[in-house]
Design a protein around this motif. Structure first.
Motif, PDB file in Angstrom:
ATOM      1  N   PRO A  86       1.123  -1.289   0.168  1.00 39.43           N
ATOM      2  CA  PRO A  86       0.037   0.563  -0.069  1.00 39.43           C
ATOM      3  C   PRO A  86       1.275   1.358   0.274  1.00 39.43           C
ATOM      4  CG  PRO A  86      -0.239  -1.361   2.170  1.00 39.43           C
ATOM      5  CD  PRO A  86       0.062  -2.222   1.048  1.00 39.43           C
ATOM      6  N   ARG A  87       2.306   0.915   0.323  1.00 40.15           N
ATOM      7  CA  ARG A  87       2.638   2.349   0.539  1.00 40.15           C
ATOM      8  C   ARG A  87       4.163   2.635  -0.650  1.00 40.15           C
ATOM      9  NH1 ARG A  87       3.078   4.922   5.315  1.00 40.15           N
ATOM     10  NH2 ARG A  87       5.027   5.357   4.776  1.00 40.15           N
ATOM     11  N   ALA A  88       3.582   2.212  -1.628  1.00 41.48           N
ATOM     12  CA  ALA A  88       4.340   1.911  -2.704  1.00 41.48           C
ATOM     13  C   ALA A  88       3.933   3.368  -3.916  1.00 41.48           C
ATOM     14  CB  ALA A  88       4.386   0.680  -3.540  1.00 41.48           C
ATOM     15  N   VAL A  89       4.851   4.061  -3.524  1.00 40.74           N
ATOM     16  CA  VAL A  89       4.847   5.196  -4.713  1.00 40.74           C
ATOM     17  C   VAL A  89       4.273   4.465  -6.358  1.00 40.74           C
ATOM     18  CG1 VAL A  89       5.658   7.319  -6.163  1.00 40.74           C
ATOM     19  CG2 VAL A  89       6.476   6.230  -4.007  1.00 40.74           C
ATOM     20  N   ALA A 138      -1.351   5.438  -9.262  1.00 40.05           N
ATOM     21  CA  ALA A 138      -1.958   4.752 -10.242  1.00 40.05           C
ATOM     22  C   ALA A 138      -3.633   4.757  -9.654  1.00 40.05           C
ATOM     23  CB  ALA A 138      -1.318   3.259 -10.345  1.00 40.05           C
ATOM     24  N   SER A 139      -3.422   4.455  -8.240  1.00 34.11           N
ATOM     25  CA  SER A 139      -4.816   4.275  -7.750  1.00 34.11           C
ATOM     26  C   SER A 139      -5.252   5.912  -7.373  1.00 34.11           C
ATOM     27  CB  SER A 139      -4.394   3.843  -5.850  1.00 34.11           C
ATOM     28  OG  SER A 139      -3.938   2.771  -6.075  1.00 34.11           O
ATOM     29  N   ALA A 140      -4.679   6.810  -7.789  1.00 30.26           N
ATOM     30  CA  ALA A 140      -4.879   8.009  -7.568  1.00 30.26           C
ATOM     31  C   ALA A 140      -5.471   8.716  -8.871  1.00 30.26           C
ATOM     32  CB  ALA A 140      -4.044   9.457  -7.297  1.00 30.26           C
ATOM     33  N   MET A 141      -4.686   8.459  -9.778  1.00 24.73           N
ATOM     34  CA  MET A 141      -4.863   8.514 -11.191  1.00 24.73           C
ATOM     35  C   MET A 141      -6.856   7.268 -11.601  1.00 24.73           C
ATOM     36  SD  MET A 141      -2.920  10.716 -12.525  1.00 24.73           S
ATOM     37  CE  MET A 141      -3.334  10.542 -14.109  1.00 24.73           C
ATOM     38  N   CYS A 147      -3.855  10.455  -2.652  1.00 19.45           N
ATOM     39  CA  CYS A 147      -2.655  11.923  -3.292  1.00 19.45           C
ATOM     40  C   CYS A 147      -2.431  12.087  -2.458  1.00 19.45           C
ATOM     41  CB  CYS A 147      -3.645  13.434  -3.958  1.00 19.45           C
ATOM     42  SG  CYS A 147      -4.348  13.036  -5.671  1.00 19.45           S
ATOM     43  N   ARG A 148      -2.848  11.817  -0.635  1.00 18.82           N
ATOM     44  CA  ARG A 148      -1.837  12.578   0.384  1.00 18.82           C
ATOM     45  C   ARG A 148      -1.177  12.370   0.917  1.00 18.82           C
ATOM     46  NH1 ARG A 148      -7.419  14.273   2.106  1.00 18.82           N
ATOM     47  NH2 ARG A 148      -7.907  12.666   2.380  1.00 18.82           N
ATOM     48  N   GLN A 149      -1.327  10.412   1.085  1.00 23.30           N
ATOM     49  CA  GLN A 149      -0.362   9.218   0.770  1.00 23.30           C
ATOM     50  C   GLN A 149       1.059   9.372  -0.712  1.00 23.30           C
ATOM     51  OE1 GLN A 149      -2.002   5.369   1.483  1.00 23.30           O
ATOM     52  NE2 GLN A 149      -3.754   6.286   2.059  1.00 23.30           N
ATOM     53  N   TRP A 150       0.238  10.025  -1.623  1.00 22.18           N
ATOM     54  CA  TRP A 150       1.620   9.545  -2.633  1.00 22.18           C
ATOM     55  C   TRP A 150       2.290  11.398  -2.422  1.00 22.18           C
ATOM     56  CZ3 TRP A 150      -0.200  11.337  -8.171  1.00 22.18           C
ATOM     57  CH2 TRP A 150       0.594  11.441  -8.556  1.00 22.18           C
ATOM     58  N   ALA A 151       1.965  12.657  -1.786  1.00 25.07           N
ATOM     59  CA  ALA A 151       3.091  13.334  -1.250  1.00 25.07           C
ATOM     60  C   ALA A 151       3.502  13.286  -0.183  1.00 25.07           C
ATOM     61  CB  ALA A 151       1.729  14.567  -1.073  1.00 25.07           C
ATOM     62  N   GLU A 152       2.699  12.526   1.058  1.00 28.97           N
ATOM     63  CA  GLU A 152       3.740  12.411   2.177  1.00 28.97           C
ATOM     64  C   GLU A 152       5.050  11.154   1.658  1.00 28.97           C
ATOM     65  OE1 GLU A 152       1.395   9.848   4.997  1.00 28.97           O
ATOM     66  OE2 GLU A 152       0.160  11.768   5.100  1.00 28.97           O
ATOM     67  N   PHE A 204       5.447  17.543  -7.490  1.00 26.67           N
ATOM     68  CA  PHE A 204       3.803  18.461  -7.875  1.00 26.67           C
ATOM     69  C   PHE A 204       2.757  17.566  -8.027  1.00 26.67           C
ATOM     70  CE2 PHE A 204       5.570  17.859 -11.470  1.00 26.67           C
ATOM     71  CZ  PHE A 204       5.305  17.558 -12.690  1.00 26.67           C
ATOM     72  N   GLU A 205       3.368  16.399  -9.185  1.00 28.19           N
ATOM     73  CA  GLU A 205       1.869  15.951  -9.478  1.00 28.19           C
ATOM     74  C   GLU A 205       0.929  15.619  -8.549  1.00 28.19           C
ATOM     75  OE1 GLU A 205       3.184  12.464 -12.949  1.00 28.19           O
ATOM     76  OE2 GLU A 205       4.216  12.612 -11.199  1.00 28.19           O
ATOM     77  N   PRO A 206       1.191  14.992  -7.300  1.00 27.88           N
ATOM     78  CA  PRO A 206      -0.353  14.856  -6.204  1.00 27.88           C
ATOM     79  C   PRO A 206      -0.582  15.634  -6.342  1.00 27.88           C
ATOM     80  CG  PRO A 206       2.126  14.463  -5.030  1.00 27.88           C
ATOM     81  CD  PRO A 206       2.863  14.251  -6.613  1.00 27.88           C
ATOM     82  N   TRP A 207       0.252  17.021  -5.962  1.00 30.05           N
ATOM     83  CA  TRP A 207      -0.833  18.478  -5.551  1.00 30.05           C
ATOM     84  C   TRP A 207      -1.764  18.980  -6.845  1.00 30.05           C
ATOM     85  CZ3 TRP A 207      -1.854  19.905  -0.781  1.00 30.05           C
ATOM     86  CH2 TRP A 207      -1.194  19.450  -0.351  1.00 30.05           C
ATOM     87  N   ARG A 208      -1.113  18.315  -8.454  1.00 29.66           N
ATOM     88  CA  ARG A 208      -1.539  18.881  -9.054  1.00 29.66           C
ATOM     89  C   ARG A 208      -3.201  17.966  -8.924  1.00 29.66           C
ATOM     90  NH1 ARG A 208       1.980  18.638 -14.931  1.00 29.66           N
ATOM     91  NH2 ARG A 208       1.491  15.953 -14.389  1.00 29.66           N
ATOM     92  N   LEU A 209      -2.609  17.345  -9.117  1.00 28.26           N
ATOM     93  CA  LEU A 209      -4.258  16.175  -9.184  1.00 28.26           C
ATOM     94  C   LEU A 209      -4.869  16.628  -7.951  1.00 28.26           C
ATOM     95  CD1 LEU A 209      -6.227  13.868 -10.165  1.00 28.26           C
ATOM     96  CD2 LEU A 209      -4.177  12.184  -9.700  1.00 28.26           C
TER      97      LEU A 209
END
Length: 278
Positions: free
Chosen positions: A20-23, A28-31, A46-51, A57-62
């Protein structure tokens, strides 16, 4: 197709349980959640991805896209700031978005500060009219109506059908009580932004003040319908953009537009596979 996305989502669910913590899984899950219109799930990923990737910048763009789709201006301001801190590929566009949302939340001083900084930082040679419209928006917020109208006149002299300039010009003319010009300008804006609920609201207000009550009610009713269905429209258009050959999504969009009385948009979604057509 959207069915393929759903299948991919099922495969991802299995991968999420294993790592679950793999970037790559988070991205992919967020998209996929975004593609399916699952906004809360998108924001969680996106929150997990940003952490995991705090400089990305990508999680914040989404995240910003979700807030834009939902019309959450205060949250969009925060997302824009986080995006700009991470050097996105189009900082000029992100800066104008930040100013736009600062205007929506009524932060006059910060909007002016960001506008002045943007004009100093970026070369407006290739985006003159975008910055002129942004300047006019800030001037409107500051109560500088004459200056804002002059700025918009300069844009419309070069691009007579620019929808954002027409929208703001119509609002200003309505504020000034110039009802015939406001109605003409907002009608023109409506032809170019048929699903913009604010244009329909302003047009309804202009007709009401001009005592054309039947037309006023028509546009105010369309405003209410668009406001209530905007998130659904955004989700479907997003899916149609990603999957232009998905007949079911395009047909659903066409039916939705037809139910709103927007027959031309319905026709375009039924007959065209060119993404730029609608």
């Amino acid at each position: 197709s959207s069915g393929d996305v759903a299948t991919a989502g099922q495969l991802l669910s299995a991968a999420q349980r294993r790592a679950p913590r793999a970037v790559a899984i988070q991205r992919a899950s967020a998209m996929i959640a975004y593609d399916l219109g699952h906004d809360e799930e998108t924001l969680q990923w996106c929150r997990q991805w940003a952490e995991q990737e705090p400089s990305n910048f990508e999680p914040w763009r989404l995240t910003l896209q979700v807030y834009e789709d939902r019309g959450h201006a205060h949250l969009a301001v925060d997302a824009c700031r986080e995006l700009l801190r991470r050097s996105p590929p189009q900082p000029e566009v992100a800066t104008r978005k930040l100013i736009q949302y600062l205007i929506q939340v009524g932060d006059q001083a910060e909007a002016r500060k960001q506008l002045d900084a943007g004009l100093r930082e970026f070369d407006p040679t290739h985006s003159r009219w975008e910055w002129r419209i942004t300047s006019a928006r800030v001037q409107h917020l500051e109560g500088q109506t004459a200056q804002a109208l002059a700025e918009l006149d300069s844009v419309l002299a070069e691009q007579p059908n620019q929808p954002d300039a027409l929208h703001l010009q119509g609002r200003l003319l309505l504020d000034l009580g110039e009802l015939p010009r406001a109605i003409e300008t907002l009608t023109n804006a409506s032809r170019r932004k048929p699903i913009d609920s604010d244009v329909q609201y302003l047009l309804g207000q202009a007709y009401a003040r001009d005592q054309q009550l039947e037309l006023a009610e028509k546009h105010l009713q369309l405003h209410r319908q668009l406001r209530d269905t905007q998130v659904r429209i955004n989700t479907l258009e997003r899916q149609a953009g990603l999957h232009p050959n998905d007949h079911e999504v395009r047909q659903t969009l066409a039916n939705l537009y037809e139910s709103l009385g927007l027959t031309e948009q319905a026709r375009q979604w039924r007959t065209s596979r060119n993404l730029d057509a609608p």
